[in-house]
Write a protein that holds these residues in place. Structure first.
Motif, PDB file in Angstrom:
ATOM      1  N   TYR A  31      40.716  -8.502 -30.703  1.00  0.00           N
ATOM      2  CA  TYR A  31      40.839  -7.113 -30.255  1.00  0.00           C
ATOM      3  C   TYR A  31      41.709  -7.054 -28.998  1.00  0.00           C
ATOM      4  O   TYR A  31      41.745  -7.984 -28.199  1.00  0.00           O
ATOM      5  N   GLY A  32      42.447  -5.966 -28.847  1.00  0.00           N
ATOM      6  CA  GLY A  32      43.342  -5.802 -27.706  1.00  0.00           C
ATOM      7  C   GLY A  32      44.693  -6.457 -27.904  1.00  0.00           C
ATOM      8  O   GLY A  32      45.600  -6.275 -27.095  1.00  0.00           O
ATOM      9  N   LEU A  33      44.851  -7.250 -28.981  1.00  0.00           N
ATOM     10  CA  LEU A  33      46.117  -7.905 -29.276  1.00  0.00           C
ATOM     11  C   LEU A  33      46.680  -7.353 -30.582  1.00  0.00           C
ATOM     12  O   LEU A  33      45.967  -6.774 -31.392  1.00  0.00           O
ATOM     13  N   LYS A  34      47.985  -7.551 -30.775  1.00  0.00           N
ATOM     14  CA  LYS A  34      48.625  -7.050 -31.983  1.00  0.00           C
ATOM     15  C   LYS A  34      48.372  -7.978 -33.178  1.00  0.00           C
ATOM     16  O   LYS A  34      48.205  -7.530 -34.302  1.00  0.00           O
ATOM     17  N   LYS A  35      48.384  -9.290 -32.913  1.00  0.00           N
ATOM     18  CA  LYS A  35      48.068 -10.294 -33.941  1.00  0.00           C
ATOM     19  C   LYS A  35      47.082 -11.275 -33.311  1.00  0.00           C
ATOM     20  O   LYS A  35      46.399 -10.923 -32.361  1.00  0.00           O
ATOM     21  N   ALA A  36      47.016 -12.499 -33.823  1.00  0.00           N
ATOM     22  CA  ALA A  36      46.055 -13.464 -33.290  1.00  0.00           C
ATOM     23  C   ALA A  36      46.322 -13.774 -31.817  1.00  0.00           C
ATOM     24  O   ALA A  36      45.401 -13.884 -31.017  1.00  0.00           O
ATOM     25  N   ARG A  37      47.623 -13.892 -31.449  1.00  0.00           N
ATOM     26  CA  ARG A  37      47.961 -14.233 -30.063  1.00  0.00           C
ATOM     27  C   ARG A  37      48.974 -13.300 -29.420  1.00  0.00           C
ATOM     28  O   ARG A  37      49.150 -13.330 -28.202  1.00  0.00           O
ATOM     29  N   LYS A  38      49.665 -12.500 -30.213  1.00  0.00           N
ATOM     30  CA  LYS A  38      50.714 -11.632 -29.674  1.00  0.00           C
ATOM     31  C   LYS A  38      50.095 -10.449 -28.920  1.00  0.00           C
ATOM     32  O   LYS A  38      49.348  -9.665 -29.487  1.00  0.00           O
ATOM     33  N   ALA A  39      50.445 -10.364 -27.639  1.00  0.00           N
ATOM     34  CA  ALA A  39      49.909  -9.282 -26.804  1.00  0.00           C
ATOM     35  C   ALA A  39      50.896  -8.117 -26.788  1.00  0.00           C
ATOM     36  O   ALA A  39      52.104  -8.283 -27.027  1.00  0.00           O
ATOM     37  N   PRO A  40      50.396  -6.895 -26.488  1.00  0.00           N
ATOM     38  CA  PRO A  40      51.308  -5.770 -26.350  1.00  0.00           C
ATOM     39  C   PRO A  40      52.258  -5.996 -25.162  1.00  0.00           C
ATOM     40  O   PRO A  40      51.913  -6.715 -24.224  1.00  0.00           O
ATOM     41  N   GLN A  41      53.422  -5.369 -25.200  1.00  0.00           N
ATOM     42  CA  GLN A  41      54.398  -5.544 -24.115  1.00  0.00           C
ATOM     43  C   GLN A  41      53.815  -5.033 -22.797  1.00  0.00           C
ATOM     44  O   GLN A  41      53.232  -3.958 -22.732  1.00  0.00           O
ATOM     45  N   PHE A  42      54.003  -5.838 -21.741  1.00  0.00           N
ATOM     46  CA  PHE A  42      53.482  -5.467 -20.421  1.00  0.00           C
ATOM     47  C   PHE A  42      54.412  -4.461 -19.755  1.00  0.00           C
ATOM     48  O   PHE A  42      55.619  -4.636 -19.737  1.00  0.00           O
ATOM     49  N   SER A  43      53.827  -3.417 -19.217  1.00  0.00           N
ATOM     50  CA  SER A  43      54.608  -2.425 -18.475  1.00  0.00           C
ATOM     51  C   SER A  43      53.996  -2.237 -17.096  1.00  0.00           C
ATOM     52  O   SER A  43      52.799  -1.942 -16.983  1.00  0.00           O
ATOM     53  N   LYS A  44      54.804  -2.435 -16.062  1.00  0.00           N
ATOM     54  CA  LYS A  44      54.277  -2.338 -14.703  1.00  0.00           C
ATOM     55  C   LYS A  44      54.000  -0.882 -14.322  1.00  0.00           C
ATOM     56  O   LYS A  44      53.094  -0.598 -13.560  1.00  0.00           O
ATOM     57  N   ARG A  45      54.848   0.057 -14.778  1.00  0.00           N
ATOM     58  CA  ARG A  45      54.648   1.469 -14.482  1.00  0.00           C
ATOM     59  C   ARG A  45      54.574   2.305 -15.732  1.00  0.00           C
ATOM     60  O   ARG A  45      55.149   2.066 -16.703  1.00  0.00           O
TER      61      ARG A  45
END
Length: 138
Positions: free
Chosen positions: A124-138
């Protein structure tokens, strides 16, 4: 696992199960002329890529039994690459039941070992098993 059994059609039949990823192949092997069918179709027609055909038939080629047995295979689950691996595993197990002297050669080549690699589950919170959503600082 099932053992070699006597049927009315053939003198002896060897039954084995092969697995790879989420694919299962049920292999029935009896002495014959080398005819191989998968889900009612010729193996070359079912596994259309040459590499998959080579993978599936490796155990028969290794022991030189390509023309000795007629093989009927039922495959379920997964894709055709996983099914080719399952066929390879099932054929190796059936060959050992047919002739115990093949065991050392097939075991050394690694055909009797079930490949334990499976697809990793999605978190949960990830797109696949290890792929995280793109980080955005702002």
């Amino acid at each position: 696992m099932a053992e070699g059994k006597v049927t009315k059609k053939q003198a002896v039949e060897f039954i084995a199960t092969g697995r790879r990823k989420s694919s299962i192949a049920r292999v029935r092997m009896q002495p014959g002329k080398g005819k191989i069918t998968v889900n009612g179709r010729e193996i070359g027609e079912y596994l259309q890529r040459d590499t998959l055909l080579l993978v599936a038939l490796q155990p028969l080629e290794k022991v030189g039994a390509r023309e000795k047995y007629d093989v009927t295979i039922k495959c379920d689950g997964g894709g055709i690459a996983g099914q080719a691996g399952a066929i390879c595993h099932g054929l190796a197990r059936a060959l050992v039941k047919a002739n115990e002297t093949y065991k050392a050669e097939l075991k050394e080549a690694g055909f009797l070992t079930r490949d334990p690699r499976m697809k990793e589950r999605k978190k949960y919170g990830l797109k696949k098993a290890r792929k995280a959503p793109q980080f955005s600082k702002r």
